[in-house]
Design a protein around this motif. Structure first.
Motif, PDB file in Angstrom:
ATOM      1  N   SER A 126      56.206  -5.257 -54.732  1.00  0.00           N
ATOM      2  CA  SER A 126      55.640  -5.046 -56.065  1.00  0.00           C
ATOM      3  C   SER A 126      56.618  -4.276 -56.930  1.00  0.00           C
ATOM      4  CB  SER A 126      54.319  -4.264 -55.955  1.00  0.00           C
ATOM      5  OG  SER A 126      53.388  -4.964 -55.162  1.00  0.00           O
ATOM      6  N   HIS A 128      56.664  -1.740 -60.645  1.00  0.00           N
ATOM      7  CA  HIS A 128      56.005  -1.066 -61.761  1.00  0.00           C
ATOM      8  C   HIS A 128      57.026  -0.797 -62.853  1.00  0.00           C
ATOM      9  CE1 HIS A 128      52.048  -0.152 -59.889  1.00  0.00           C
ATOM     10  NE2 HIS A 128      52.760  -0.187 -58.757  1.00  0.00           N
ATOM     11  N   TRP A 173      48.530  -7.557 -61.400  1.00  0.00           N
ATOM     12  CA  TRP A 173      47.951  -6.416 -60.670  1.00  0.00           C
ATOM     13  C   TRP A 173      46.599  -6.074 -61.316  1.00  0.00           C
ATOM     14  CZ3 TRP A 173      51.601  -3.182 -57.567  1.00  0.00           C
ATOM     15  CH2 TRP A 173      50.948  -2.257 -56.769  1.00  0.00           C
ATOM     16  N   SER A 200      43.103 -10.112 -60.002  1.00  0.00           N
ATOM     17  CA  SER A 200      44.517 -10.466 -60.094  1.00  0.00           C
ATOM     18  C   SER A 200      44.649 -11.984 -60.074  1.00  0.00           C
ATOM     19  CB  SER A 200      45.306  -9.850 -58.940  1.00  0.00           C
ATOM     20  OG  SER A 200      44.796 -10.311 -57.695  1.00  0.00           O
ATOM     21  N   TYR A 231      52.591  -7.848 -58.782  1.00  0.00           N
ATOM     22  CA  TYR A 231      52.150  -7.558 -57.424  1.00  0.00           C
ATOM     23  C   TYR A 231      52.810  -8.518 -56.426  1.00  0.00           C
ATOM     24  CZ  TYR A 231      49.171  -7.239 -53.316  1.00  0.00           C
ATOM     25  OH  TYR A 231      48.692  -7.085 -52.029  1.00  0.00           O
TER      26      TYR A 231
END
Length: 251
Positions: A126, A128, A173, A200, A231
């Motif tokens: 994943s 961010h 996500w 998701s 994700y």
């Protein structure tokens, strides 16, 4: 009787000698002398003609060398080359020769090395957003022809100008926004976006680009001004990036 025969025999023997004695009034001549007689016997007496010496013809010796020819000798050493002669005039052009036979076909070329490029990569982790824009880097290779996709930078580099097709797939996500751009060098081409949701979902975006030599194509995750993420996990591959050349630039 015997005396008369002896006298007769002596006379017969003396007659030839009397006929051979030269007459004082005649002059001895050679066949090559002039035929005309001298003008005056007084000015040219007979004894002057007889006093002329007889010239003996010159005798020259002739040797026939052909009969003296010996055996053939050994061949002599080769002499030094002589100077080049003057260049002669150009001759007339000759007639065309007959047409030759058809040659053998050459080996087929490898079109893939010069006219094809493709890649397909995935990501198992994943990602961010952070305080600045970041490239989406991949860790799994499915296809990477001639290594045109740089796994370390997450970018495709164009080595063969032409038209290319690109596709990116991601998994959103829960309760987070998904905000990415498909980039051509430093310019945004298309966006891949999903609003925050309780569920998701899979999102996809595709585009075709006309690329020049050394152009770059990559996926950019937006910075933290908008909280977003993509994700994935270690079990399955949720994120993929694919591209291939549709046609070379010279067609």
């Amino acid at each position: 009787m015997v005396v008369m025969l002896g006298v007769s025999l002596s006379v017969l023997l003396l007659l030839p000698l009397a006929s051979l004695s030269p007459s004082p009034s005649r002059v001895c001549r050679r066949c090559c002398d002039h035929l005309q007689p001298p003008e005056s016997s007084a000015s040219h007496p007979a004894h002057t003609v007889a006093a002329t010496p007889y010239q003996i013809p010159e005798v020259r010796t002739y040797i026939n060398m052909t009969i003296l020819k010996g055996e053939k000798g050994d061949r002599g050493d080769k002499g030094l080359p002589g100077k080049n002669g003057k260049e002669g005039p150009h001759g007339n052009r000759g007639p065309s020769g007959p047409k030759g036979t058809k040659g053998q076909a050459g080996a087929p070329g490898d079109a893939c090395k010069t006219q094809h490029s493709s890649f397909s990569v995935g990501r198992r982790k994943s990602l961010h957003s952070i305080d600045y824009f970041q490239a989406l880097v991949f860790d799994t290779v499915f296809v990477n022809t001639y290594e045109h996709f740089n796994m370390f930078k997450g970018k495709f580099y164009c080595f063969i100008p032409g038209v290319y097709y690109f596709n990116v797939n991601i998994h959103t996500w829960n309760f987070k926004e998904t905000y990415l751009h498909l980039m051509h060098n430093d310019r945004e081409q298309v966006i891949l976006y999903a609003q925050p949701s309780e569920r998701s979902i899979m999102q996809s975006q595709s585009v075709m680009m006309d690329l020049a030599l050394n152009d770059e194509v990559w996926v950019r995750l937006y910075k933290r001004e908008r909280e977003n993420a993509v994700y994935s996990d270690d079990v399955d591959v949720y994120i993929t990036f694919n591209g291939y050349m549709v046609s070379p630039g010279d067609q």
